[in-house]
Design a protein around this motif. Structure first.
Motif, short mmCIF file in Angstrom:
data_model
loop_
_atom_site.label_atom_id
_atom_site.label_comp_id
_atom_site.label_asym_id
_atom_site.label_seq_id
_atom_site.Cartn_x
_atom_site.Cartn_y
_atom_site.Cartn_z
N GLU A 3 -8.12 11.36 16.16
CA GLU A 3 -7.36 10.56 15.18
C GLU A 3 -7.73 11.07 13.83
OE1 GLU A 3 -8.38 6.22 15.89
OE2 GLU A 3 -6.58 6.01 17.24
N ARG A 4 -6.50 10.83 13.16
CA ARG A 4 -6.68 11.20 11.71
C ARG A 4 -7.46 10.25 10.82
NH1 ARG A 4 -1.83 13.71 8.81
NH2 ARG A 4 -0.59 14.92 10.58
N PRO A 5 -8.63 10.93 9.91
CA PRO A 5 -9.22 9.86 9.15
C PRO A 5 -8.58 9.12 8.10
CG PRO A 5 -9.63 11.84 8.69
CD PRO A 5 -8.94 12.00 9.66
N ILE A 6 -8.63 7.87 7.80
CA ILE A 6 -7.92 7.17 6.72
C ILE A 6 -8.24 7.66 5.45
CG2 ILE A 6 -7.39 4.93 5.99
CD1 ILE A 6 -8.05 3.75 8.42
N PRO A 7 -7.33 8.16 4.75
CA PRO A 7 -7.91 8.63 3.25
C PRO A 7 -7.97 7.61 2.67
CG PRO A 7 -5.37 9.47 4.21
CD PRO A 7 -5.99 8.58 5.16
N GLU A 8 -9.21 7.73 1.61
CA GLU A 8 -9.71 6.84 0.96
C GLU A 8 -8.73 5.84 0.25
OE1 GLU A 8 -12.04 3.51 -0.28
OE2 GLU A 8 -12.51 5.18 1.42
N ASP A 9 -7.91 6.86 -0.58
CA ASP A 9 -7.01 6.20 -1.50
C ASP A 9 -5.94 5.18 -0.93
OD1 ASP A 9 -5.65 8.05 -0.24
OD2 ASP A 9 -4.74 9.17 -1.91
N LEU A 10 -5.49 5.59 0.58
CA LEU A 10 -4.77 4.59 1.27
C LEU A 10 -5.25 3.39 1.56
CD1 LEU A 10 -1.92 7.14 2.89
CD2 LEU A 10 -1.76 5.59 1.16
N ALA A 11 -6.58 3.76 1.85
CA ALA A 11 -7.41 2.51 2.60
C ALA A 11 -7.32 1.51 1.28
CB ALA A 11 -8.93 2.98 2.85
N LEU A 12 -7.41 1.86 0.19
CA LEU A 12 -7.44 0.91 -0.68
C LEU A 12 -6.34 -0.10 -0.76
CD1 LEU A 12 -8.24 -0.28 -3.72
CD2 LEU A 12 -6.74 1.40 -4.78
N LEU A 13 -4.96 0.55 -0.54
CA LEU A 13 -4.00 -0.27 -0.33
C LEU A 13 -3.73 -1.18 0.93
CD1 LEU A 13 -1.01 2.21 -1.43
CD2 LEU A 13 -2.58 0.86 -2.59
N VAL A 14 -4.56 -0.64 2.29
CA VAL A 14 -4.72 -1.36 3.39
C VAL A 14 -5.57 -2.50 3.15
CG1 VAL A 14 -5.68 -1.55 5.66
CG2 VAL A 14 -4.12 0.55 5.16
N ARG A 15 -6.60 -2.36 2.21
CA ARG A 15 -7.38 -3.70 2.03
C ARG A 15 -6.67 -4.49 1.03
NH1 ARG A 15 -10.96 0.40 1.07
NH2 ARG A 15 -11.15 0.17 -1.28
N LEU A 16 -5.98 -4.17 0.03
CA LEU A 16 -5.05 -5.15 -0.79
C LEU A 16 -4.13 -5.90 0.24
CD1 LEU A 16 -4.06 -6.23 -3.14
CD2 LEU A 16 -2.46 -4.33 -3.40
N LEU A 17 -3.42 -5.23 1.16
CA LEU A 17 -2.36 -6.11 2.06
C LEU A 17 -3.06 -6.95 2.74
CD1 LEU A 17 -0.43 -3.91 0.72
CD2 LEU A 17 0.69 -4.03 2.95
N ASN A 18 -4.32 -6.70 3.26
CA ASN A 18 -4.98 -7.44 4.33
C ASN A 18 -5.73 -8.50 3.70
OD1 ASN A 18 -3.45 -5.89 6.41
ND2 ASN A 18 -5.30 -4.66 6.98
N THR A 19 -5.70 -8.80 2.41
CA THR A 19 -6.32 -9.99 1.86
C THR A 19 -5.23 -11.16 2.34
OG1 THR A 19 -4.92 -9.68 -0.02
CG2 THR A 19 -7.15 -8.91 -0.09
N SER A 20 -4.13 -10.83 2.95
CA SER A 20 -3.15 -12.18 3.39
C SER A 20 -3.24 -12.02 4.93
CB SER A 20 -1.67 -12.01 2.86
OG SER A 20 -0.97 -12.61 3.56
N ASP A 21 -3.55 -13.15 5.52
CA ASP A 21 -3.44 -13.03 7.18
C ASP A 21 -2.43 -14.03 7.49
OD1 ASP A 21 -4.03 -13.53 9.87
OD2 ASP A 21 -6.32 -13.65 9.56
N LEU A 22 -1.26 -13.51 7.72
CA LEU A 22 0.02 -14.27 7.93
C LEU A 22 -0.37 -15.19 9.29
CD1 LEU A 22 2.87 -14.97 7.32
CD2 LEU A 22 3.48 -13.18 8.62
N GLU A 23 -1.00 -14.71 10.28
CA GLU A 23 -1.06 -15.40 11.76
C GLU A 23 -1.83 -16.53 11.30
OE1 GLU A 23 -1.93 -14.24 16.08
OE2 GLU A 23 -2.77 -13.00 14.69
N ALA A 24 -3.05 -16.46 10.40
CA ALA A 24 -4.03 -17.68 10.17
C ALA A 24 -3.47 -18.39 9.09
CB ALA A 24 -5.34 -17.13 10.19
N GLY A 25 -2.55 -18.04 8.39
CA GLY A 25 -2.00 -18.81 7.36
C GLY A 25 -3.09 -18.68 6.13
N LEU A 26 -3.89 -17.79 5.72
CA LEU A 26 -4.92 -17.46 4.98
C LEU A 26 -4.52 -16.54 3.95
CD1 LEU A 26 -8.06 -17.74 7.23
CD2 LEU A 26 -7.13 -19.82 5.99
#
Length: 212
Positions: A3-26
């Motif tokens: 698999e391709r490694p996750i670029p660190e700059d895009l990992a920043l965006l992934v972390r930002l988006l995943n501060t919201s957990d829609l399924e858990a409502g958090l």
């Protein structure tokens, strides 16, 4: 194939988006201290958190548009980037980088940093691998590491499996409905006599009862 490694700059965006957990409502972006989950060096004033959440959801719309044809266009992201200009910085070795314009601080500086990440990922051909789960009740962000770049869900074991099961059940229901419609046959024309007992019993006539 690896698999391709996750670029660190895009990992920043992934972390930002995943501060919201829609399924858990958090939602993790409710206090300035929570920003450490995104980037330990990120500091914002409490009043800037609503605007940061707006940036997060604009990025989520872009990630969804990368692989969902009928997704709403992420026009708001362009508007947010317009307020956070970038400049080209040339390093001592001649390398050119996009960096936040001088004088930006707080959220505008971070927004410009995100814009620089998007521009760099697009130049590498990796921006469209930044995606959001297709499941309506999930919308978790991920980096598509598949060789073909066609991953649709955050996890095939969870959201992918549920989506495939729903599609299978819908297909089975449609097949049953089609069979039921085919078994009913055409309706008799209005005014036609009702079928006799013999016709109802496969063509064998039923004799009338004997007269007394």
């Amino acid at each position: 194939m690896a698999e391709r490694p996750i670029p660190e700059d895009l990992a920043l965006l992934v972390r930002l988006l995943n501060t919201s957990d829609l399924e858990a409502g958090l939602d993790g972006l409710v206090t300035p201290a929570a920003l450490a989950e995104v980037d330990p060096a990120l500091t914002l004033a409490p009043g800037e958190l609503p605007a940061l959440r707006r940036l997060r959801e604009a990025l989520r719309a872009a990630g969804l548009a990368h692989h969902v044809e009928d997704a709403p266009p992420p026009a708001e992201l362009t508007a947010l980037f317009a307020r956070a200009p970038l400049v080209v910085e040339v390093a001592d070795d001649g390398a050119a980088l996009l960096v936040p314009a001088p004088g930006l601080h707080g959220l505008p500086a971070f927004t410009a940093r995100v814009a620089a990440v998007v521009a760099a990922a697009e130049a590498r051909g990796e921006w469209r691998r930044f995606r959001v789960c297709e499941a309506d009740d999930c919308r978790w962000a991920y980096y598509d590491q598949s060789p073909a770049g066609r991953r649709r869900w955050c996890s095939m074991r969870t959201c992918g499996a549920r989506a495939k099961m729903r599609a299978y059940r819908a297909k089975q229901t449609q097949a049953k409905q089609a069979q039921q419609r085919a078994g009913e046959g055409p309706m008799p024309p209005a005014g036609a006599p009702a079928p006799s007992g013999g016709e109802r019993n496969g063509g064998a006539a039923t004799p009338p009862p004997p007269r007394p």
